[in-house]
Write an enzyme that holds these catalytic residues in place. Structure first.
Site, mmCIF file in Angstrom:
data_model
loop_
_atom_site.group_PDB
_atom_site.id
_atom_site.type_symbol
_atom_site.label_atom_id
_atom_site.label_comp_id
_atom_site.label_asym_id
_atom_site.label_seq_id
_atom_site.Cartn_x
_atom_site.Cartn_y
_atom_site.Cartn_z
ATOM 1 N N GLU A 1 0.673 -1.276 0.009
ATOM 2 C CA GLU A 1 0.073 0.031 -0.113
ATOM 3 C C GLU A 1 1.001 1.287 0.029
ATOM 4 O OE1 GLU A 1 -3.189 0.037 2.905
ATOM 5 O OE2 GLU A 1 -4.209 -1.494 2.049
ATOM 6 N N ASP B 1 0.385 4.713 -2.322
ATOM 7 C CA ASP B 1 1.065 6.259 -2.482
ATOM 8 C C ASP B 1 2.420 5.998 -1.649
ATOM 9 O OD1 ASP B 1 -1.528 6.906 -3.503
ATOM 10 O OD2 ASP B 1 -2.252 7.038 -1.400
ATOM 11 N N ASP C 1 1.487 9.016 2.694
ATOM 12 C CA ASP C 1 -0.268 9.088 2.903
ATOM 13 C C ASP C 1 -0.326 9.954 4.245
ATOM 14 O OD1 ASP C 1 -2.586 9.273 2.446
ATOM 15 O OD2 ASP C 1 -3.278 7.073 2.527
#
Length: 667
Positions: free
Chosen positions: A360, A393, A396
């Site tokens: 992620e 990302d 974040d």
């Protein structure tokens, strides 16, 4: 005896046992060993002593110890090595029963023994190999614990350290699926070299090619599926969003996996974990304060976040840091915070850390509500860190969710006090680099912050997605982003912010979708790079010129300063100032041209000075009769033609504003 850790040799600080003021051996003397600063002749003060055999085994013997004629310790007439488990006092008596020497603490006199004791205090006093379970070893430990054999734990196994301050030195692995929970570690405890490894080898994907190009087609991603602990991450529901169609293509055994080997530090204060590593590893600090993850040694992450500080119950987390080190892979974020608040001193965050190939985000502050309370974070530091090739990302650092905004914030500031994306996060953010994200390079929200020195390179999506308000950004570099030509802007800023110094050097053209800069409410200055003006949407583009300004032209016959008013046209220049060569290179002559757009044609009207080296000015005339409102300022005149260009006249505005018309010539 297999449960003895006897590593302090019983010896006189002198080479042999002699009388204290002579070199005469204490023949047939006796030695008593006791606790430090006590009389060891008293049995109540004595401590166990052992013969250490050549195979390392120990046999306890009774006191006193016997000295032979040569001043050496013997047992049944044989020279032996005598050891004990701790520092000690020593009393030496001669054959007549007279005390010839007393040493209250042998360690003060023997450098070798002191080294052994110091090593014990700062490393370990108990070895795991001497105990059947980790809890047994933890209960026996006084100041340290050596993990000298692999330990297989079961998920949820809890080890209670009883509040002791320990150094836990790991030379072997903890192996198991689930969480190994450490509780009640005392403030100042240190865990060094821990290695977590899952029992199960999961099915993993790697949505990139061998030459590090992103894969976005679901079938191509599924084709990378294999069992591995070292090369990829377990797919999650986030991948179902990122790669539409992958859920139906994945086999059942690759869905819903939850394979992680996690060391959980639970409800501790002031515990540090150094040089942690592992395969399918996780390190969870739950309900902790002033804890640090220092110099992570590239653990490969499992299903959960690799390094997590979670304080969803009790007090907000404070003083928790990720400092230095590097991690790889993992299905979730490499370093993440839930409900931490560093206070005005910004005590907590990420400093000097590198994330590689996170499933992620590289570094994440959680957003919105988890369970019944907020997971948002305030007053943290994010400095001097790098995120490389995350699947989503880079950094974040938001607080409010964007896709599914909440109506309120349980356990946090209400929406009525701080509207959506306008929380006073007050993070300290400086010197961050993101390269190659498949999603957004740098994202955040909040109000009233200062952010500096952010570099985002070669990202498939937006370089920066900033739902920020009344914040100041300094030295932001967005280089070659939106490379996949998603429906995204290379930079988006929602609120009224200021951007001072925006470097766009090397921007690739994105002829499909998105703007280079979309900041409809912000003031931007200091833009450098080859930027298509039609791709800029800002409230105010402010370029203050301080001192002398020079526009240099290299390899061309002209130099230009061009003006564009986007309300007029996003594709056509409204005016320009040119300087052109008269003749060839080195002619020593040039003319200057001031132009304006007319009839949607740039440069349709122009004033030229020194064209053809004439040393005069070429002034355009109005092609038809000039209306009174054509002339704007007093003490000016406007030439125009009349009567089918047979009469050249001028409209003059006198200093008092009175208009008069003069005939200059009749043709």
């Amino acid at each position: 005896m297999t449960d003895i850790t006897a590593n302090v040799v019983v010896s006189n600080p002198r080479p042999i046992f002699t009388e204290s003021r002579s070199f005469k051996a204490v023949a047939n003397g006796k030695i008593y060993i006791g606790q430090i600063d006590t009389d060891p002749v008293n049995p109540a003060n004595q401590i166990p002593v052992y013969i250490e055999n050549e195979d390392g085994s120990h046999v306890q013997i009774t006191q006193p110890l016997i000295i032979n004629a040569a001043g050496k310790i013997v047992y049944n007439g044989q020279l032996v090595k005598i050891v004990t488990v701790q520092g000690h006092s020593m009393a030496i008596y001669d054959a007549n029963g007279s005390q010839v020497d007393y040493i209250a603490n042998v360690l003060k006199y023997d450098p070798d023994q002191y080294s052994i004791e110091a090593d014990k205090k700062f490393k370990y006093s108990v070895k795991l190999s001497d105990y059947p379970t980790l809890q047994d070893a933890a209960s026996a430990a006084v100041d340290g614990l050596l993990i000298d054999r692999d330990y297989n734990f079961y998920g949820g196994e809890t080890v209670d350290f009883g509040g002791k301050v320990l150094t836990i030195e790991c030379k072997a692995k903890f192996i198991g699926d689930g969480n190994l929970i450490f509780t009640k570690l005392g403030k100042g405890s240190r865990i060094a070299g821990v290695f977590m490894e899952s029992t199960t080898t999961p099915w993993v994907i790697k949505p990139w090619t061998d030459d590090n190009q992103w894969l976005t087609d679901a079938a191509a991603v599924v084709a990378t599926l294999k069992q591995s602990k070292t090369d990829g991450y377990q797919p999650t529901v986030s991948d179902y969003v990122k790669f539409p169609g992958i859920e139906t293509l994945l086999p059942p055994n690759a869905k819903g996996q939850n394979i992680t080997s996690t060391l959980e530090i639970r409800e501790c204060i002031g515990v540090e974990v150094h040089r942690a590593s592992g395969l399918m590893a996780g390190f969870l600090f739950r309900g902790c304060h002033f804890c640090k993850m220092v110099d992570a040694n590239n653990p490969s992450g499992g299903k959960d976040g690799i390094i997590t500080f979670e304080n969803l119950s009790g007090d907000w987390g404070k003083g928790n840091y990720v400092i230095g080190g590097r991690t790889s892979y993992g299905s979730v974020s490499s370093a993440q915070f839930l409900r931490n608040n560093g206070g005005f001193e910004r005590d907590g965050g990420v400093i000097g850390f590198t994330s590689y190939r996170a499933g992620e985000s590289g570094v994440k502050t959680w957003q919105g509500t988890v369970g019944s309370t907020t997971s948002r974070n305030y007053n943290l530091q994010f400095r001097d860190s790098v995120v490389i090739y995350p699947v989503w990302d880079g950094f974040d650092l938001g607080a409010d969710t964007d896709m599914n905004p909440e109506l309120d914030r349980p356990g946090d500031y209400p929406i009525t006090q701080y509207p959506l994306h306008q929380l006073p996060l007050n993070h300290l953010i400086d010197n961050l680099l993101v390269r190659g994200a498949l999603g957004v390079g740098f994202g955040m929200d909040g109000k009233g912050m200062y952010v500096s020195n952010i570099t985002v390179e070669d990202c498939a999506g937006s370089g920066a997605y900033l739902l920020t308000h009344e914040s100041v950004f300094t030295n932001i570099a967005i280089i070659d982003t939106n490379t996949k030509d998603f429906q995204a802007n290379q930079i988006y800023i929602s609120g009224a912010c200021r951007v001072n110094g925006l470097r766009l050097i090397g921007i690739r053209s994105t002829d499909g979708q998105g703007l280079t800069i979309d900041a409809p409410n912000s003031t931007v200055s200091g833009i450098t790079g080859m930027v298509d003006p039609s791709r800029i949407n800002v409230a105010n583009l402010a370029e203050e010129g301080l001192g002398n300004i020079r526009a240099n032209s290299f390899g061309y016959d002209s130099a230009a300063i061009k003006l564009r008013i986007h309300k007029l046209s996003k594709t056509l220049d409204s005016g320009a100032l040119y300087s052109h060569i008269n003749g060839g290179a080195g002619s020593g002559s040039a003319y200057t041209q001031l132009t304006a757009i007319s009839g949607s044609t740039p440069d349709a009207v122009s004033l030229k000075v020194n064209h053809k080296d004439c040393r005069g000015a070429e002034i355009p005339f109005v092609p038809d009769i000039a209306s009174d409102d054509f002339i704007k300022d007093s003490s000016c005149f406007l030439p125009y033609w009349e009567n089918n260009s047979t009469s050249l006249k001028a409209l003059v505005k006198k200093p008092n504003g009175e208009l008069v018309r003069l005939t200059l010539a009749t043709l």
